[in-house]
Design a protein around this motif. Sequence first.
Motif, PDB file in Angstrom:
ATOM      1  N   HIS A 120       0.879  -1.175   0.000  1.00 32.07           N
ATOM      2  CA  HIS A 120       0.000   0.000   0.000  1.00 32.07           C
ATOM      3  C   HIS A 120       0.911   1.218   0.000  1.00 32.07           C
TER       4      HIS A 120
ATOM      5  N   HIS B 210       1.915   4.830   0.187  1.00 32.72           N
ATOM      6  CA  HIS B 210       1.482   6.152   0.637  1.00 32.72           C
ATOM      7  C   HIS B 210       2.358   7.151  -0.104  1.00 32.72           C
TER       8      HIS B 210
ATOM      9  N   ARG C  87      -3.288  10.145  -4.822  1.00 36.22           N
ATOM     10  CA  ARG C  87      -3.297   9.269  -3.647  1.00 36.22           C
ATOM     11  C   ARG C  87      -4.712   8.828  -3.290  1.00 36.22           C
ATOM     12  N   ARG C  88      -5.664   9.748  -3.382  1.00 34.41           N
ATOM     13  CA  ARG C  88      -7.054   9.401  -3.076  1.00 34.41           C
ATOM     14  C   ARG C  88      -7.624   8.426  -4.097  1.00 34.41           C
TER      15      ARG C  88
ATOM     16  N   THR D 180      -6.234   4.983  -3.449  1.00 28.95           N
ATOM     17  CA  THR D 180      -6.868   4.368  -2.286  1.00 28.95           C
ATOM     18  C   THR D 180      -8.255   3.844  -2.631  1.00 28.95           C
TER      19      THR D 180
ATOM     20  N   PRO E 237      -7.806   0.124  -5.292  1.00 30.96           N
ATOM     21  CA  PRO E 237      -6.584  -0.640  -5.027  1.00 30.96           C
ATOM     22  C   PRO E 237      -6.427  -1.804  -5.998  1.00 30.96           C
TER      23      PRO E 237
END
Length: 746
Positions: free
Chosen positions: A688, A690, A718-719, A722, A725
């Motif tokens: 994951h 970041h 990034r949003r 998320t 995925p």
Amino acid sequence: MSTLESGFDTKRTAIKLSGVALLQLSFQTLGIIYSDIGTSPLYVLNGIWPSSGPVPSPEDVIGGISAIIWSLTLLPLLKYVIISLFFGTSEGEGGTFALYQGLYPRDDADLNEDRTLTGESNFGKNYSDKSTWALRLKAKFKWPLMIWCLFGTALTMADGVFTPAVSVTSAVAGIGVAKPSVNQDIIPISIVFLLVLFFVQQFGTARLSYTFSPVALIWFLLLAATGIYNTTFHPGIYRAFDPSRAVLLFVRTRDYDILAGVLLAVTGCEAVFANLGQFNAASIRMSFCTFVYPALVFAYLGQGARLISDGEAVLSNVFYQTIPGPANGPLFWIMFVFAILATLIASQAMITATFSLFQQVINMKGFPPIRLIYTSETIQGQVYIPTINWALMIATIVIVAVFSNLANLTNAYGFAVATVMISTSVLLSVQMYYVKRWPIVVGLVYFLIWGFFDALFWGASLKKVPHGAWVPLLIGCVLMLVMLLWTWGKRLEDRFDGANRKNLRHFIQQSEKPGGLTLHDSDDDGITTEDHDTDASEYPMFYYLAPNSRSASPDAGEKVVEERKELQRIPTCAVFHKIAQGRGVPHTFVGFIRQWPALPRVVIFLSVSIVPIARVPPENRYAVNKVRSIDGLYGVTYYIGFRDDFNVQVDELVEKICTVERQCNPRAEAAIREIKAAVQSATHIAPHYHVVSKKVDVGALTPVVNYVRKVLVEDVYRRLATMFPETGKWLTSADEIIHVGINATI
């Protein structure tokens, strides 16, 4: 290790058929690809000469029909069916994005190297062989061409919104010819039809084609038959085959806006190329050249002949008023019913084309990884995307409700078509030189000829921007920006992953076993035979390398000193998923070990390869490489068919691993028992990221660039990452997945 590797081609190729199978596929194209362009005779002539205007002169009618015939010849027939279909990808996909893939193809996956964990990685190294000015120019224009390609692709997707809106509202308006009271309820009736249309998309291209193609077949036969009959009213209409008649029309009238009406005759031609992956080039060429093109030409000739002979009596609605026989006779109602049915299914061409284009950009990491459902057991390109389907439905319903005026809706529709045609011409001319290796003059001549005609139509439709054409332009720009951002972000992520991928031997170290077996280092993965059997309970000591907390900082440009730390071995199984390709262990493994210094008894580094068959037999799903420098570590390729679900069966995988262990050492039963015990508690581990924006130095604009970069990377990309995925399509229980957080400075 796997029979799949030894005797099976894992790379998708274009479909090749012959005989009855080809005829069957050609028949299916009628209801899917040509449903849009096939319904143009319903409104084209009234688009050129409105019912409220004066009756055109015979010479103007012949000139207008000539412009239509030669537009059909130059664009759908020559540009798309004859020329463009030669430029599909090796996988058999078409459209503007496929042209870009041809210019900048992704490297073929080396699955053996992907399973290699101890060799040095070439990932991220730049081997520049741009020895000629042409190759240097090609490299320099990679991003500009990508932006241009994504713009054309996005506008084609925008067509997927407007085509259903135009076709369904036109069908309902056609019902109003027989029942005028319907005209008061065109919008709600259209919305109901749209709901049904998008609901049936889940049944797949093949099933829909068997439903729609018979309707399209009868429709084209009716167009050809009535057209041939109508030409007898004025045989002089055949002078329209002379292209000078079209030129003289514009010289005589100086009415450039006529081209905007002619453009409606070729709407849907981009779908011919974009739908290549749903069928194949031979089937598309066969159906268009032998059936669709002649039917459309005769339909327009017949309408022109009747408009010359009957004039004002048919101008109010050229299509319906030129149906042979009495106004309410049997043929009129037959044509009426099939016109409504054909118009309802006319949107299918752009809906399936939109699915194909999204499939391409998703597979090339140009769009978030949403769920794809493959609907055919034989053709990988036939795909249904639920998220896109429902999004198209909502957007189309909104468009129908907002554009209550059908004329404004048609204005918005034509501009997107013309812009996509220009985009395709540019990419085709570049491909001719760089991919086909034709002389540069061929590409230039092609662009001068077809670029000229595309520009004529684009210029005519440009005037429609204030009257509604700004809507598809806006939709296309938004889609292009999303795809561009995702492509940029994913490339930065992959670059980070490659730069932080490690040679396993440079991270994990192992001492000699008490039993006396020495493990030799090697740059290759493979299978080796142990010197003698050893008690499986006698484990060697394991160490991992970690940065010394007192060492220099890498940010200061100083070398970081690593120290050895003891690593405990635990009786469990961990499956590390390699999201990006390349040799070496992923950064996920490094981060996992440093956060939790314990090495599972069985560690599997899993790569995924989708192969061009519907389903892979269980015995061929896994190819295994055993790491010989450290016991219990394996590089695995997981082969899945395009209709298989992503569901790693650890039990099946372990059987393959045990087979490999027995080949290594016939006396390895003790180790095999340990492996089977360890995999009872298997955990899937995925990264994951970041993501954090990397600071760049660009001189005076540095503060502005870094601010914009931070917003795009940290607040937008990034949003999105998320929300979508990579693990979203896995069937593995969420309880069995661990996401290892990694700060990725990109």
